[in-house]
Design a protein around this motif. Structure first.
Motif, mmCIF file in Angstrom:
data_model
loop_
_atom_site.group_PDB
_atom_site.id
_atom_site.type_symbol
_atom_site.label_atom_id
_atom_site.label_comp_id
_atom_site.label_asym_id
_atom_site.label_seq_id
_atom_site.Cartn_x
_atom_site.Cartn_y
_atom_site.Cartn_z
ATOM 1 N N LYS A 166 17.470 -52.904 -16.552
ATOM 2 C CA LYS A 166 17.679 -53.578 -17.828
ATOM 3 C C LYS A 166 17.421 -52.539 -18.916
ATOM 4 N N TYR A 167 18.449 -52.308 -19.714
ATOM 5 C CA TYR A 167 18.353 -51.297 -20.762
ATOM 6 C C TYR A 167 18.067 -51.957 -22.103
ATOM 7 N N HIS A 168 17.125 -51.365 -22.838
ATOM 8 C CA HIS A 168 16.749 -51.861 -24.155
ATOM 9 C C HIS A 168 17.199 -50.907 -25.248
ATOM 10 N N PHE A 221 7.704 -42.889 -17.063
ATOM 11 C CA PHE A 221 7.849 -43.998 -16.125
ATOM 12 C C PHE A 221 6.458 -44.538 -15.785
ATOM 13 N N GLN A 222 6.273 -45.845 -15.958
ATOM 14 C CA GLN A 222 5.020 -46.506 -15.584
ATOM 15 C C GLN A 222 5.348 -47.563 -14.541
ATOM 16 N N ARG A 243 8.368 -49.591 -16.206
ATOM 17 C CA ARG A 243 8.656 -49.578 -17.648
ATOM 18 C C ARG A 243 8.960 -48.133 -18.030
ATOM 19 N N VAL A 244 10.073 -47.940 -18.751
ATOM 20 C CA VAL A 244 10.492 -46.602 -19.143
ATOM 21 C C VAL A 244 10.469 -46.497 -20.670
ATOM 22 N N ASP A 251 13.797 -51.128 -18.188
ATOM 23 C CA ASP A 251 12.939 -51.676 -17.143
ATOM 24 C C ASP A 251 13.707 -51.569 -15.838
ATOM 25 N N LEU A 252 13.014 -51.131 -14.802
ATOM 26 C CA LEU A 252 13.597 -51.046 -13.466
ATOM 27 C C LEU A 252 12.816 -51.994 -12.561
ATOM 28 N N VAL A 253 13.526 -52.645 -11.668
ATOM 29 C CA VAL A 253 12.881 -53.485 -10.669
ATOM 30 C C VAL A 253 13.450 -53.083 -9.315
#
Length: 147
Positions: A90-92, A103-104, A126-127, A137-139
């Motif tokens: 998901k890109y913000h 990257f967290q 969370r990027v 956000d990556l999942v």
């Protein structure tokens, strides 16, 4: 069975530079023919400050962690039993060549199905960019096959 006490556990953050040459190589490797991903002039003409990141490229950068297997190590997962379950992005905001991303990663969930024959680990990442802006956000879901 994996220890569900690790739900919510955060791995140490890490930072990766978005390199122009690597973006071009990735675009070619995935068969991306839109010149906006390989030609800086085309990217700028399309309104980008530089080459944009192709949609799934952040997965490659996430693998640049100091220990890409840290989650497996923490949960004592045998790599021979691992299946790739799911991956979402998901890109913000825009991400471009020259950006520096942090990257967290966090273990969002651990659950099982089929009486424990399959265990699932959901990792959320969370990027943020060099300006501290939350850009993606990556999942990722890892499936572990048990005997």
């Amino acid at each position: 069975m994996m220890n569900k006490a690790y739900i919510g556990h955060e791995l140490p953050p890490f930072t990766v530079d978005v390199e122009k040459g690597r973006l071009k190589f990735f675009a070619k490797a995935i068969g991306q023919t839109d010149p906006v991903y390989t030609d800086e002039d085309a990217a700028k003409a399309a309104g980008h400050p530089g080459l944009p990141v192709p949609p799934t490229f952040l997965f490659c950068l996430e693998m640049d962690a100091p220990n890409p297997g840290a989650l497996r190590d923490l949960l004592d997962i045998d790599i021979a039993k691992v299946l790739h379950g799911e991956q979402r992005f998901k890109y913000h905001g825009g991400i471009h060549a020259g950006d520096r991303l942090t990257f967290q990663q966090r273990i969002a969930d651990i659950y099982d199905k089929k009486g424990g024959a399959l265990e699932f680990v959901v990792r959320e990442t969370r990027v943020t960019n060099q300006r501290g802006e939350h850009v993606a956000d990556l999942v990722g879901t890892t499936v572990v096959r048990n005997a």
